[in-house]
Motif scaffolding. Sequence first.
Motif, PDB file in Angstrom:
ATOM      1  N   LEU A 117       0.824  -1.214   0.000  1.00  0.00           N
ATOM      2  CA  LEU A 117       0.000   0.000   0.000  1.00  0.00           C
ATOM      3  C   LEU A 117       0.853   1.257   0.000  1.00  0.00           C
ATOM      4  CD1 LEU A 117      -2.853  -1.037   2.456  1.00  0.00           C
ATOM      5  CD2 LEU A 117      -3.003  -0.800  -0.033  1.00  0.00           C
ATOM      6  N   LYS A 118       2.070   1.153   0.566  1.00  0.00           N
ATOM      7  CA  LYS A 118       2.956   2.318   0.554  1.00  0.00           C
ATOM      8  C   LYS A 118       3.460   2.628  -0.859  1.00  0.00           C
ATOM      9  CE  LYS A 118       2.938   3.468   4.912  1.00  0.00           C
ATOM     10  NZ  LYS A 118       4.006   3.101   5.838  1.00  0.00           N
ATOM     11  N   ASN A 119       3.284   1.676  -1.764  1.00  0.00           N
ATOM     12  CA  ASN A 119       3.640   1.892  -3.169  1.00  0.00           C
ATOM     13  C   ASN A 119       2.400   2.111  -4.030  1.00  0.00           C
ATOM     14  OD1 ASN A 119       6.468   1.549  -2.868  1.00  0.00           O
ATOM     15  ND2 ASN A 119       6.180  -0.664  -2.734  1.00  0.00           N
ATOM     16  N   SER A 120       1.301   2.482  -3.394  1.00  0.00           N
ATOM     17  CA  SER A 120       0.046   2.686  -4.124  1.00  0.00           C
ATOM     18  C   SER A 120      -0.402   4.132  -3.984  1.00  0.00           C
ATOM     19  CB  SER A 120      -1.038   1.755  -3.563  1.00  0.00           C
ATOM     20  OG  SER A 120      -1.482   2.225  -2.294  1.00  0.00           O
ATOM     21  N   ILE A 121      -1.545   4.434  -4.564  1.00  0.00           N
ATOM     22  CA  ILE A 121      -2.085   5.791  -4.469  1.00  0.00           C
ATOM     23  C   ILE A 121      -2.514   6.132  -3.046  1.00  0.00           C
ATOM     24  CG2 ILE A 121      -2.841   5.824  -6.873  1.00  0.00           C
ATOM     25  CD1 ILE A 121      -5.692   5.237  -5.850  1.00  0.00           C
ATOM     26  N   PHE A 122      -2.616   5.102  -2.190  1.00  0.00           N
ATOM     27  CA  PHE A 122      -3.057   5.333  -0.818  1.00  0.00           C
ATOM     28  C   PHE A 122      -1.900   5.644   0.136  1.00  0.00           C
ATOM     29  CE2 PHE A 122      -6.178   2.122  -2.503  1.00  0.00           C
ATOM     30  CZ  PHE A 122      -7.203   3.033  -2.702  1.00  0.00           C
ATOM     31  N   ALA A 123      -0.686   5.666  -0.377  1.00  0.00           N
ATOM     32  CA  ALA A 123       0.488   5.830   0.482  1.00  0.00           C
ATOM     33  C   ALA A 123       0.393   7.007   1.459  1.00  0.00           C
ATOM     34  CB  ALA A 123       1.745   5.964  -0.380  1.00  0.00           C
ATOM     35  N   PRO A 124      -0.116   8.183   1.038  1.00  0.00           N
ATOM     36  CA  PRO A 124      -0.132   9.323   1.973  1.00  0.00           C
ATOM     37  C   PRO A 124      -1.036   9.137   3.192  1.00  0.00           C
ATOM     38  CG  PRO A 124      -0.340  10.069  -0.301  1.00  0.00           C
ATOM     39  CD  PRO A 124      -0.531   8.585  -0.310  1.00  0.00           C
ATOM     40  N   ILE A 125      -1.993   8.205   3.120  1.00  0.00           N
ATOM     41  CA  ILE A 125      -2.944   8.085   4.231  1.00  0.00           C
ATOM     42  C   ILE A 125      -2.773   6.784   5.014  1.00  0.00           C
ATOM     43  CG2 ILE A 125      -4.652   9.548   3.090  1.00  0.00           C
ATOM     44  CD1 ILE A 125      -6.251   6.986   2.456  1.00  0.00           C
ATOM     45  N   VAL A 126      -1.764   5.967   4.659  1.00  0.00           N
ATOM     46  CA  VAL A 126      -1.575   4.669   5.301  1.00  0.00           C
ATOM     47  C   VAL A 126      -0.463   4.744   6.332  1.00  0.00           C
ATOM     48  CG1 VAL A 126      -0.870   2.258   4.956  1.00  0.00           C
ATOM     49  CG2 VAL A 126      -2.448   3.342   3.344  1.00  0.00           C
ATOM     50  N   LYS A 127      -0.753   4.229   7.515  1.00  0.00           N
ATOM     51  CA  LYS A 127       0.235   4.173   8.595  1.00  0.00           C
ATOM     52  C   LYS A 127       0.188   2.782   9.209  1.00  0.00           C
ATOM     53  CE  LYS A 127       1.120   5.930  13.291  1.00  0.00           C
ATOM     54  NZ  LYS A 127       2.569   6.099  13.162  1.00  0.00           N
ATOM     55  N   ALA A 128       1.346   2.200   9.463  1.00  0.00           N
ATOM     56  CA  ALA A 128       1.410   0.909  10.147  1.00  0.00           C
ATOM     57  C   ALA A 128       1.666   1.134  11.629  1.00  0.00           C
ATOM     58  CB  ALA A 128       2.525   0.046   9.551  1.00  0.00           C
ATOM     59  N   ASP A 129       0.900   0.450  12.467  1.00  0.00           N
ATOM     60  CA  ASP A 129       1.092   0.553  13.907  1.00  0.00           C
ATOM     61  C   ASP A 129       0.814  -0.814  14.549  1.00  0.00           C
ATOM     62  OD1 ASP A 129       1.244   1.102  16.584  1.00  0.00           O
ATOM     63  OD2 ASP A 129       0.055   2.929  16.502  1.00  0.00           O
ATOM     64  N   PRO A 130       1.852  -1.656  14.675  1.00  0.00           N
ATOM     65  CA  PRO A 130       1.641  -2.999  15.238  1.00  0.00           C
ATOM     66  C   PRO A 130       1.210  -2.994  16.691  1.00  0.00           C
ATOM     67  CG  PRO A 130       3.985  -2.529  14.990  1.00  0.00           C
ATOM     68  CD  PRO A 130       3.254  -1.417  14.311  1.00  0.00           C
ATOM     69  N   TYR A 131       1.327  -1.839  17.367  1.00  0.00           N
ATOM     70  CA  TYR A 131       0.983  -1.756  18.795  1.00  0.00           C
ATOM     71  C   TYR A 131      -0.353  -1.062  19.041  1.00  0.00           C
ATOM     72  CZ  TYR A 131       5.995  -2.683  18.900  1.00  0.00           C
ATOM     73  OH  TYR A 131       7.238  -3.219  18.682  1.00  0.00           O
ATOM     74  N   LEU A 132      -1.172  -0.958  18.000  1.00  0.00           N
ATOM     75  CA  LEU A 132      -2.407  -0.184  18.118  1.00  0.00           C
ATOM     76  C   LEU A 132      -3.345  -0.744  19.184  1.00  0.00           C
ATOM     77  CD1 LEU A 132      -3.995   2.220  16.931  1.00  0.00           C
ATOM     78  CD2 LEU A 132      -5.116   0.581  15.401  1.00  0.00           C
ATOM     79  N   VAL A 133      -3.528  -2.066  19.242  1.00  0.00           N
ATOM     80  CA  VAL A 133      -4.411  -2.665  20.246  1.00  0.00           C
ATOM     81  C   VAL A 133      -3.879  -2.416  21.645  1.00  0.00           C
ATOM     82  CG1 VAL A 133      -5.304  -4.854  21.146  1.00  0.00           C
ATOM     83  CG2 VAL A 133      -5.350  -4.407  18.690  1.00  0.00           C
ATOM     84  N   LEU A 134      -2.579  -2.557  21.828  1.00  0.00           N
ATOM     85  CA  LEU A 134      -1.975  -2.296  23.142  1.00  0.00           C
ATOM     86  C   LEU A 134      -2.146  -0.830  23.535  1.00  0.00           C
ATOM     87  CD1 LEU A 134       1.330  -4.346  22.732  1.00  0.00           C
ATOM     88  CD2 LEU A 134      -0.727  -5.020  23.990  1.00  0.00           C
ATOM     89  N   LYS A 135      -2.010   0.065  22.570  1.00  0.00           N
ATOM     90  CA  LYS A 135      -2.213   1.489  22.851  1.00  0.00           C
ATOM     91  C   LYS A 135      -3.668   1.755  23.237  1.00  0.00           C
ATOM     92  CE  LYS A 135       1.470   3.258  19.845  1.00  0.00           C
ATOM     93  NZ  LYS A 135       1.786   4.023  18.598  1.00  0.00           N
ATOM     94  N   GLY A 136      -4.586   1.062  22.593  1.00  0.00           N
ATOM     95  CA  GLY A 136      -5.991   1.225  22.947  1.00  0.00           C
ATOM     96  C   GLY A 136      -6.267   0.769  24.367  1.00  0.00           C
ATOM     97  N   LEU A 137      -5.675  -0.352  24.769  1.00  0.00           N
ATOM     98  CA  LEU A 137      -5.855  -0.841  26.140  1.00  0.00           C
ATOM     99  C   LEU A 137      -5.241   0.125  27.143  1.00  0.00           C
ATOM    100  CD1 LEU A 137      -5.074  -4.629  25.575  1.00  0.00           C
ATOM    101  CD2 LEU A 137      -7.315  -3.590  25.985  1.00  0.00           C
ATOM    102  N   ASN A 138      -4.095   0.699  26.803  1.00  0.00           N
ATOM    103  CA  ASN A 138      -3.494   1.691  27.690  1.00  0.00           C
ATOM    104  C   ASN A 138      -4.366   2.943  27.797  1.00  0.00           C
ATOM    105  OD1 ASN A 138      -1.180   2.701  29.310  1.00  0.00           O
ATOM    106  ND2 ASN A 138      -0.935   4.145  27.614  1.00  0.00           N
ATOM    107  N   GLU A 139      -5.011   3.295  26.687  1.00  0.00           N
ATOM    108  CA  GLU A 139      -5.905   4.456  26.708  1.00  0.00           C
ATOM    109  C   GLU A 139      -7.086   4.210  27.642  1.00  0.00           C
ATOM    110  OE1 GLU A 139      -6.552   8.314  25.945  1.00  0.00           O
ATOM    111  OE2 GLU A 139      -4.857   7.112  25.202  1.00  0.00           O
ATOM    112  N   VAL A 140      -7.563   2.972  27.717  1.00  0.00           N
ATOM    113  CA  VAL A 140      -8.631   2.631  28.666  1.00  0.00           C
ATOM    114  C   VAL A 140      -8.191   2.928  30.089  1.00  0.00           C
ATOM    115  CG1 VAL A 140      -9.890   0.669  29.658  1.00  0.00           C
ATOM    116  CG2 VAL A 140      -9.726   0.914  27.177  1.00  0.00           C
TER     117      VAL A 140
END
Length: 247
Positions: A218-241
């Motif tokens: 996706l980083k080599n596609s037209i969507f590259a400017p809006i795509v971000k990878a975050d492997p820790y997103l679920v953990l960050k969500g739990l911390n936000e709780v």
Amino acid sequence: MVSLVIDIGNTFTKLAIFNNRTIAKTVVLEQFNIEMLREHLAAYPVTHSVISSVDADVTAFEALLQQETRYQRFNSTYTAGIKNHYKTPGSLGLDRLAAVIGASAEFPNRNSLVIDAGTCITYDLVDADKNYFGGSISPGLAMRYQAMHTFTQRLPSVNFSGSFNSPYGDDTPSAMQSGVQNGLLFEVSGFIESYKKTADDLQVILCGGDFKFFDTRLKNSIFAPIVKADPYLVLKGLNEVIHYYNA
């Protein structure tokens, strides 16, 4: 605030130590036991903790965390400010809920599409006003390969190939790779394009065990400017709780 966040899945346990909202340590384990938990509590001045687990028996973990920290067991009632419009909130996967909580915290006031590429691929949008209405669940990479072999008599057992990069296959294994891997990319691209039509200022966040496959392409596609990878997103969500309910 030093937080211990534990996400117990079907295959792996993911653990993170947060210093406020900054990750200090992450660990991915196939086996997780009470001694490992004691080691982390001894190594860090943990004040708060949370566990997300659907099936595993966490009684012993909870007893220790309740003794040593301010503890919460994550469930569907902990929305951390997200307006959850899912018709059956009790059946919503906790990883999906934690991911949209994390996305809303990471990108406030923005429409965020979370694509969690695990055993199944899930697509979940949380809008700029923190509304979550639902999403989509689709078979993941490994599941699609396995299904073709299991439910047919002649198709071979074929695995994911990171080096496959062709619009078609010239034999049966590569044709299967084309169908699974190109098909999934078309699917993901289609979902992103569909959401872009209705959600302005869209941010796409990739997470899950297969996120790198999609991130690279996706980083080599037209969507590259809006795509971000975050492997820790679920953990960050739990911390936000933890932060939301202990402010």
